[in-house]
Design a protein around this motif. Structure first.
Motif, PDB file in Angstrom:
ATOM      1  N   ALA A 157     -56.601 -38.021 -22.690  1.00  0.00           N
ATOM      2  CA  ALA A 157     -55.410 -38.307 -23.499  1.00  0.00           C
ATOM      3  C   ALA A 157     -55.573 -37.881 -24.959  1.00  0.00           C
ATOM      4  O   ALA A 157     -54.591 -37.536 -25.618  1.00  0.00           O
ATOM      5  N   ILE A 158     -56.781 -37.891 -25.465  1.00  0.00           N
ATOM      6  CA  ILE A 158     -57.027 -37.611 -26.890  1.00  0.00           C
ATOM      7  C   ILE A 158     -56.413 -36.290 -27.352  1.00  0.00           C
ATOM      8  O   ILE A 158     -55.800 -36.248 -28.415  1.00  0.00           O
ATOM      9  N   PRO A 159     -56.538 -35.183 -26.630  1.00  0.00           N
ATOM     10  CA  PRO A 159     -55.933 -33.942 -27.105  1.00  0.00           C
ATOM     11  C   PRO A 159     -54.405 -34.024 -27.269  1.00  0.00           C
ATOM     12  O   PRO A 159     -53.831 -33.305 -28.079  1.00  0.00           O
ATOM     13  N   TYR A 160     -53.749 -34.911 -26.528  1.00  0.00           N
ATOM     14  CA  TYR A 160     -52.305 -35.069 -26.671  1.00  0.00           C
ATOM     15  C   TYR A 160     -51.920 -35.729 -27.988  1.00  0.00           C
ATOM     16  O   TYR A 160     -50.753 -35.725 -28.373  1.00  0.00           O
ATOM     17  N   LEU A 161     -52.896 -36.289 -28.689  1.00  0.00           N
ATOM     18  CA  LEU A 161     -52.650 -36.828 -30.031  1.00  0.00           C
ATOM     19  C   LEU A 161     -52.853 -35.748 -31.095  1.00  0.00           C
ATOM     20  O   LEU A 161     -52.668 -35.999 -32.277  1.00  0.00           O
ATOM     21  N   GLY A 162     -53.261 -34.553 -30.670  1.00  0.00           N
ATOM     22  CA  GLY A 162     -53.539 -33.487 -31.619  1.00  0.00           C
ATOM     23  C   GLY A 162     -54.958 -33.533 -32.147  1.00  0.00           C
ATOM     24  O   GLY A 162     -55.254 -32.958 -33.189  1.00  0.00           O
TER      25      GLY A 162
ATOM     26  N   GLY B 195     -72.299 -39.629 -23.241  1.00  0.00           N
ATOM     27  CA  GLY B 195     -72.201 -40.951 -22.629  1.00  0.00           C
ATOM     28  C   GLY B 195     -70.790 -41.491 -22.735  1.00  0.00           C
ATOM     29  O   GLY B 195     -69.834 -40.818 -22.383  1.00  0.00           O
ATOM     30  N   ASP B 196     -70.658 -42.693 -23.276  1.00  0.00           N
ATOM     31  CA  ASP B 196     -69.330 -43.289 -23.423  1.00  0.00           C
ATOM     32  C   ASP B 196     -68.786 -43.118 -24.836  1.00  0.00           C
ATOM     33  O   ASP B 196     -67.853 -43.797 -25.247  1.00  0.00           O
ATOM     34  N   ARG B 197     -69.342 -42.179 -25.606  1.00  0.00           N
ATOM     35  CA  ARG B 197     -68.896 -41.942 -26.978  1.00  0.00           C
ATOM     36  C   ARG B 197     -68.258 -40.573 -27.106  1.00  0.00           C
ATOM     37  O   ARG B 197     -68.729 -39.597 -26.514  1.00  0.00           O
ATOM     38  N   LEU B 198     -67.185 -40.518 -27.885  1.00  0.00           N
ATOM     39  CA  LEU B 198     -66.520 -39.254 -28.198  1.00  0.00           C
ATOM     40  C   LEU B 198     -66.534 -39.055 -29.702  1.00  0.00           C
ATOM     41  O   LEU B 198     -66.347 -39.995 -30.462  1.00  0.00           O
ATOM     42  N   ARG B 199     -66.754 -37.833 -30.118  1.00  0.00           N
ATOM     43  CA  ARG B 199     -66.614 -37.484 -31.536  1.00  0.00           C
ATOM     44  C   ARG B 199     -65.426 -36.546 -31.605  1.00  0.00           C
ATOM     45  O   ARG B 199     -65.399 -35.522 -30.929  1.00  0.00           O
ATOM     46  N   VAL B 200     -64.432 -36.922 -32.431  1.00  0.00           N
ATOM     47  CA  VAL B 200     -63.215 -36.132 -32.505  1.00  0.00           C
ATOM     48  C   VAL B 200     -63.009 -35.576 -33.906  1.00  0.00           C
ATOM     49  O   VAL B 200     -63.512 -36.112 -34.886  1.00  0.00           O
ATOM     50  N   GLU B 201     -62.265 -34.474 -33.970  1.00  0.00           N
ATOM     51  CA  GLU B 201     -61.875 -33.873 -35.237  1.00  0.00           C
ATOM     52  C   GLU B 201     -60.373 -34.058 -35.378  1.00  0.00           C
ATOM     53  O   GLU B 201     -59.619 -33.861 -34.431  1.00  0.00           O
ATOM     54  N   TYR B 202     -59.943 -34.450 -36.564  1.00  0.00           N
ATOM     55  CA  TYR B 202     -58.520 -34.660 -36.804  1.00  0.00           C
ATOM     56  C   TYR B 202     -58.084 -33.859 -38.024  1.00  0.00           C
ATOM     57  O   TYR B 202     -58.893 -33.467 -38.860  1.00  0.00           O
ATOM     58  N   SER B 203     -56.798 -33.643 -38.129  1.00  0.00           N
ATOM     59  CA  SER B 203     -56.227 -32.922 -39.261  1.00  0.00           C
ATOM     60  C   SER B 203     -56.139 -33.842 -40.472  1.00  0.00           C
ATOM     61  O   SER B 203     -55.759 -34.998 -40.348  1.00  0.00           O
TER      62      SER B 203
ATOM     63  N   ASP C  21     -61.229 -45.229 -35.935  1.00  0.00           N
ATOM     64  CA  ASP C  21     -61.003 -45.504 -34.514  1.00  0.00           C
ATOM     65  C   ASP C  21     -59.821 -46.447 -34.314  1.00  0.00           C
ATOM     66  O   ASP C  21     -59.142 -46.401 -33.298  1.00  0.00           O
ATOM     67  N   TYR C  22     -59.516 -47.288 -35.314  1.00  0.00           N
ATOM     68  CA  TYR C  22     -58.344 -48.160 -35.213  1.00  0.00           C
ATOM     69  C   TYR C  22     -57.057 -47.326 -35.135  1.00  0.00           C
ATOM     70  O   TYR C  22     -56.172 -47.603 -34.337  1.00  0.00           O
ATOM     71  N   GLY C  23     -56.964 -46.306 -35.972  1.00  0.00           N
ATOM     72  CA  GLY C  23     -55.783 -45.446 -35.967  1.00  0.00           C
ATOM     73  C   GLY C  23     -55.649 -44.671 -34.662  1.00  0.00           C
ATOM     74  O   GLY C  23     -54.549 -44.531 -34.120  1.00  0.00           O
ATOM     75  N   ILE C  24     -56.760 -44.179 -34.151  1.00  0.00           N
ATOM     76  CA  ILE C  24     -56.732 -43.460 -32.873  1.00  0.00           C
ATOM     77  C   ILE C  24     -56.325 -44.408 -31.751  1.00  0.00           C
ATOM     78  O   ILE C  24     -55.516 -44.055 -30.889  1.00  0.00           O
ATOM     79  N   ALA C  25     -56.847 -45.635 -31.778  1.00  0.00           N
ATOM     80  CA  ALA C  25     -56.478 -46.619 -30.752  1.00  0.00           C
ATOM     81  C   ALA C  25     -54.983 -46.915 -30.789  1.00  0.00           C
ATOM     82  O   ALA C  25     -54.334 -47.014 -29.740  1.00  0.00           O
TER      83      ALA C  25
ATOM     84  N   GLY D   8     -52.641 -44.853 -31.821  1.00  0.00           N
ATOM     85  CA  GLY D   8     -51.978 -43.675 -31.280  1.00  0.00           C
ATOM     86  C   GLY D   8     -52.051 -43.628 -29.762  1.00  0.00           C
ATOM     87  O   GLY D   8     -51.065 -43.302 -29.090  1.00  0.00           O
ATOM     88  N   LEU D   9     -53.204 -43.974 -29.217  1.00  0.00           N
ATOM     89  CA  LEU D   9     -53.367 -43.993 -27.759  1.00  0.00           C
ATOM     90  C   LEU D   9     -52.499 -45.070 -27.110  1.00  0.00           C
ATOM     91  O   LEU D   9     -51.960 -44.858 -26.031  1.00  0.00           O
ATOM     92  N   GLN D  10     -52.340 -46.206 -27.769  1.00  0.00           N
ATOM     93  CA  GLN D  10     -51.482 -47.262 -27.219  1.00  0.00           C
ATOM     94  C   GLN D  10     -50.065 -46.750 -27.039  1.00  0.00           C
ATOM     95  O   GLN D  10     -49.430 -47.002 -26.020  1.00  0.00           O
ATOM     96  N   GLY D  11     -49.563 -46.027 -28.021  1.00  0.00           N
ATOM     97  CA  GLY D  11     -48.214 -45.472 -27.906  1.00  0.00           C
ATOM     98  C   GLY D  11     -48.136 -44.396 -26.841  1.00  0.00           C
ATOM     99  O   GLY D  11     -47.212 -44.376 -26.029  1.00  0.00           O
ATOM    100  N   LEU D  12     -49.109 -43.497 -26.840  1.00  0.00           N
ATOM    101  CA  LEU D  12     -49.128 -42.403 -25.870  1.00  0.00           C
ATOM    102  C   LEU D  12     -49.197 -42.914 -24.437  1.00  0.00           C
ATOM    103  O   LEU D  12     -48.532 -42.403 -23.546  1.00  0.00           O
ATOM    104  N   LEU D  13     -50.003 -43.949 -24.210  1.00  0.00           N
ATOM    105  CA  LEU D  13     -50.208 -44.482 -22.866  1.00  0.00           C
ATOM    106  C   LEU D  13     -49.202 -45.569 -22.492  1.00  0.00           C
ATOM    107  O   LEU D  13     -49.274 -46.140 -21.401  1.00  0.00           O
TER     108      LEU D  13
END
Length: 113
Positions: free
Chosen positions: A4-9, A17-25, A34-38, A40-45
């Motif tokens: 789902a993360i790529p759908y947030l841009g 493992g169970d960790r992701l490192r993401v790049e954002y604009s 991670d609060y902001g990403i969470a 965004g994921l709540q809305g997307l899902l």
């Protein structure tokens, strides 16, 4: 979640493992924690939709910015948030967001020579 993360841009830089490192604009400072990403994921899902409901009102605080920095930071703003304890994890998130805002949107400006 990784699907789902790529759908947030967001781009996944590393997955271990169970960790992701993401790049954002830098145009999306809400994804700098991670609060902001969470959120965004709540809305997307479809977990929670819409904006977070905040009670905003004028406060008793004021900002006094020294005029010597007006060419570097012509605008300044702040917020006083209540109703939650600031633990070590939250403090690290806030500091990380502030540093990212400075480096990205603030363009890492330093004092002029």
């Amino acid at each position: 979640m990784a699907e789902a993360i790529p759908y947030l841009g967001l781009d996944i830089e590393d997955r271990s493992g169970d960790r992701l490192r993401v790049e954002y604009s830098p145009n999306r400072p809400d994804y700098s924690t991670d609060y902001g990403i969470a959120m965004g994921l709540q809305g997307l899902l479809g977990v929670r939709r819409g904006m977070a409901q905040l009670r905003i009102r004028d406060g008793k605080y004021s900002i006094k910015a020294d005029t010597s920095v007006s060419k570097i930071r012509p605008y300044v703003t702040c917020i006083a948030a209540k109703g939650r304890d600031v633990d070590d994890s939250l403090l690290k998130q806030l500091i990380s967001m502030q540093e990212d805002l400075h480096a990205g949107l603030g363009r890492g400006a330093e004092r002029p020579p």
